[in-house]
Enzyme design. Structure first.
Site, PDB file in Angstrom:
ATOM      1  N   ASP A 156       0.800  -1.230   0.000  1.00 42.81           N
ATOM      2  CA  ASP A 156       0.000   0.000   0.000  1.00 42.81           C
ATOM      3  C   ASP A 156       0.832   1.279   0.000  1.00 42.81           C
ATOM      4  O   ASP A 156       0.273   2.368  -0.071  1.00 42.81           O
ATOM      5  CB  ASP A 156      -0.920   0.030   1.227  1.00 42.81           C
ATOM      6  N   TYR A 179       0.067  -3.218  11.500  1.00 39.86           N
ATOM      7  CA  TYR A 179       0.973  -4.357  11.409  1.00 39.86           C
ATOM      8  C   TYR A 179       1.280  -4.816  12.827  1.00 39.86           C
ATOM      9  O   TYR A 179       1.699  -4.009  13.674  1.00 39.86           O
ATOM     10  CB  TYR A 179       2.279  -3.970  10.724  1.00 39.86           C
ATOM     11  N   PRO A 195       7.583  -5.917   6.088  1.00 39.14           N
ATOM     12  CA  PRO A 195       6.902  -4.716   5.604  1.00 39.14           C
ATOM     13  C   PRO A 195       7.294  -3.449   6.352  1.00 39.14           C
ATOM     14  O   PRO A 195       6.827  -2.369   6.009  1.00 39.14           O
ATOM     15  CB  PRO A 195       5.420  -5.036   5.863  1.00 39.14           C
ATOM     16  N   ARG A 222      -4.226   5.159   5.780  1.00 45.60           N
ATOM     17  CA  ARG A 222      -4.526   4.800   4.394  1.00 45.60           C
ATOM     18  C   ARG A 222      -5.490   5.815   3.787  1.00 45.60           C
ATOM     19  O   ARG A 222      -5.968   6.742   4.425  1.00 45.60           O
ATOM     20  CB  ARG A 222      -5.131   3.391   4.342  1.00 45.60           C
TER      21      ARG A 222
END
Length: 655
Positions: free
Chosen positions: A83, A278, A377, A265
């Site tokens: 993302d 996460y 990530p 986001r």
């Protein structure tokens, strides 16, 4: 109605091309109608890496008869996965004319908040600092988060301007091998299956962009190197209800209960804003069989990693996250607020080779993206590094296929794909190991008499890696495409702060703002370096530009002769001038400026102090050859134009 006679130029079709440049010139024979299915390039996988490669090759001029991309999915990704886009990736997408929607619709992350254990037991955690998300000079000094599926859709929509077929979906690769005996010109054989129908295709080159469980990598016998165990991660995308004050900032939370990374986001169609969490789950597993590092036995240890992952549930992720956020609460805003969640295993590994050669030593099969490197990530690199693999490979493949590279050197140019991108992958793995280890560590407390991680130590690692994670600090090693050696000649560049923009072979050209002489347009220099597959000559003239006998005039005259030696349109020239002694007209400057750079001739001082930023003495000037992917290939003084010419002769055929 008025009566008139219409006259149209034969080149009128150029006005409606879907890009700012025609395809690259081609000297190799075009692909004749084959008796069996043959292509010049087959790409396996249509994630961001595969789509980026197909789009670039299509823009460079490869037709549907020459180029095939297959993918098992029926559509672009609908949920989950990557993302985040870093500043260098945004610059690249801008060079393709594809950044506007991403910049306007994505979530721009300008700051990072760090939360650590508080000495006040009632607070539990407290914010210890807020720092810039990107701490190095960049055209876009921020990250952008937007769903991977949207990136894929943007790339695929643009692809359809150049390709009628686009991606051939619902198609999986079954087998791939090199078979020169069957056809030496198209030696790579791929067996594919589309909706139950199997067929065999041949190709000159095949690129595996098929992810961490790559069939291409496995069938080519490429080995993974790195960790022998994986971390299990939980990740969730949702619309949150929380009183945590920094939920719309990127956050690294170290709490007594564990660690969480918060990634804000984009806004979605309901008007709500997504958040990604996460959460690392305690305990490691041995990686899946097709991602096993080579252990010398040829037989990977057996472990049911799938069963271990299945123990992680949506509740597991939320329970771990909620504990880390205390005393603040966090929960889904309403029923259906969870967009996607997953548990997955990630380890730091990279393949030993990014390409496989035939018996004649010609690179035939390549891997890009997750097929050749995997990592956590936390550093936000996955989609970015993957697309940059394709960006690096695309122009080198196009030059080989189109016969634009010197015939005896074309394969050596392809060699530099592994040299450059394997170097970056190794650096990424090492950084990710350090960053992941520190992110997962405890801050502020000692255990068993051993001092734990301090916030200052964690912040130092974060800031030190900022140039790398932003993509702006990537530096390619010496090769035929990157020449740093002056061999006693004058280096016209002063300074070593390459992150700040000092020109340096192997580094990307930093964007600067300038005023164009022809019309006063206030322009970003990177906009003259669009991703069209061309090399650019960047000429920073000296203060004697108006002197017909000066070094600038002589250098520009020589450059004009050099441009004529190479295929038409393959070299573009951008000229910048320092502060000059008086106003001037076109007649006052050397004629090659107007001939080759009428709309690419700029003042280097009216907005940004370009000469100071790039480390160039305005009394002496400098030349830089910039590769099609925006990286500086070689630097020369204005009195040593032959150095630039020699560099170009090694990469482009002469005419």
């Amino acid at each position: 109605m008025p009566v008139f006679t219409e006259h149209a130029a034969a080149s009128r079709d150029l006005r409606v091309l879907p890009s700012f440049a025609p395809p690259l010139p081609r000297f190799a024979p075009t692909l004749s109608p084959p008796t069996s299915e043959k292509y010049e390039v087959v790409i396996v996988g249509a994630g961001p890496a595969g789509l980026m490669l197909e789009l670039l090759l299509a823009r460079y001029g490869l037709s549907d008869d020459s180029l095939l991309c297959v993918d098992t999915k029926s559509t672009a990704l609908k949920s989950g996965q990557a993302d985040g886009l870093q500043p260098r990736t945004l610059e690249t997408l801008k060079s393709l004319g594809l950044a506007d929607e991403i910049l306007s619709e994505g979530c721009q992350m300008w700051q990072v908040a760090f939360w650590n254990p508080s000495e006040d037991e009632e607070k539990i955690i407290e914010r210890t600092s807020i720092v810039p998300d990107v701490a190095v000079p960049a055209r876009y000094p921020h990250e952008v988060t937007i769903h991977q599926g949207r990136i894929e859709r943007i790339l695929e929509t643009d692809l359809l301007r150049y390709s009628k077929r686009g991606v051939q979906r619902n198609t999986k690769l079954i087998d791939v091998k090199i078979d020169e005996a069957g056809d030496a010109e198209y030696p790579v054989v791929a067996e594919i299956e589309t909706e139950g129908q199997k067929r065999t295709v041949r190709t000159k080159f095949l690129v595996g962009a098929d992810g961490a469980h790559s069939i291409v990598r496995r069938n080519m016998g490429l080995k993974l190197e790195g960790e022998s165990s994986d971390h299990i991660w939980g990740v969730v995308d949702l619309v949150v209800d929380t009183d945590f004050p920094d939920i719309r900032r990127r956050c690294a939370i170290h709490s007594p209960a564990g660690s969480v990374m918060v990634i804000p986001r984009e806004r979605i169609s309901t008007g709500d804003y997504l958040t990604r969490l996460y959460v690392q789950v305690p305990g490691d597993v041995i990686p899946s069989e097709d991602q096993q590092p080579d252990n010398g036995t040829g037989k990977p240890p057996v472990v049911d990693a799938r069963a271990r992952r299945s123990q992680v549930t949506e509740k597991t992720i939320f329970d771990n996250a909620a504990a880390a956020f205390k005393p603040y609460y966090i929960r889904p805003k309403k029923d259906g607020a969870v967009d996607w969640w997953a548990a997955y295993q990630i380890g730091q590994r990279v393949t030993d080779k990014f390409s496989v050669k035939d018996s004649n030593g010609v690179n035939r099969v390549f891997i890009v993206g997750d097929a050749c490197h995997t990592h956590s990530p936390k550093a936000g690199q996955g989609m970015n590094v993957s697309m940059m693999d394709s960006y690096n490979l695309s122009w080198k493949l196009a030059y080989f296929i189109n016969g634009l590279a010197p015939e005896n050197l074309a394969n050596k140019i392809l060699d530099t794909y592994h040299i450059e991108r394997h170097t970056i992958a190794q650096q990424l793995i090492e950084f990710d190991k350090a960053f992941s280890s520190m992110f997962s560590g405890k801050i502020g407390a000692s255990e068993d008499g051993v001092s734990s991680l301090t916030h200052d130590e964690f912040l130092e690692v974060f800031n030190r890696g900022n140039g790398f994670t932003s993509g702006c600090g990537v530096e390619y090693p010496d090769s035929m495409t990157v020449n740093r050696s002056f061999n006693g000649r004058e280096d016209p560049i002063h300074g070593t702060d390459y992150l700040a923009g000092i020109l340096h072979p192997g580094r990307r050209l930093l964007n600067v703002r300038l005023v164009r002489h022809a019309d006063g347009y206030r322009r970003d220099l990177q906009d003259d370096f669009a991703s069209t597959g061309r090399f650019r000559i960047l000429c920073l003239t000296s203060s004697d530009l108006l002197d017909p006998a000066g070094i600038s005039a002589q250098a520009l005259k020589t450059l004009s002769a050099i441009i004529a030696r190479f295929p038409k349109s393959i070299l573009e020239q951008v000229v910048i001038h320092p502060r000059l002694s008086r106003d001037f007209m076109w007649v006052d400057v050397p004629s090659p400026v107007k001939e080759h750079s009428e709309m690419s001739f700029y003042s280097g001082y009216e907005i940004d102090q370009v000469y100071s930023i790039y480390g160039v003495d305005p009394e002496k000037g400098a030349l830089a050859i910039v590769r099609p992917d925006g990286y500086v290939g070689v630097i020369a003084s204005l009195t040593d134009v032959g150095r630039a010419e020699h560099y170009l002769e090694g990469l482009i055929r002469t005419v």
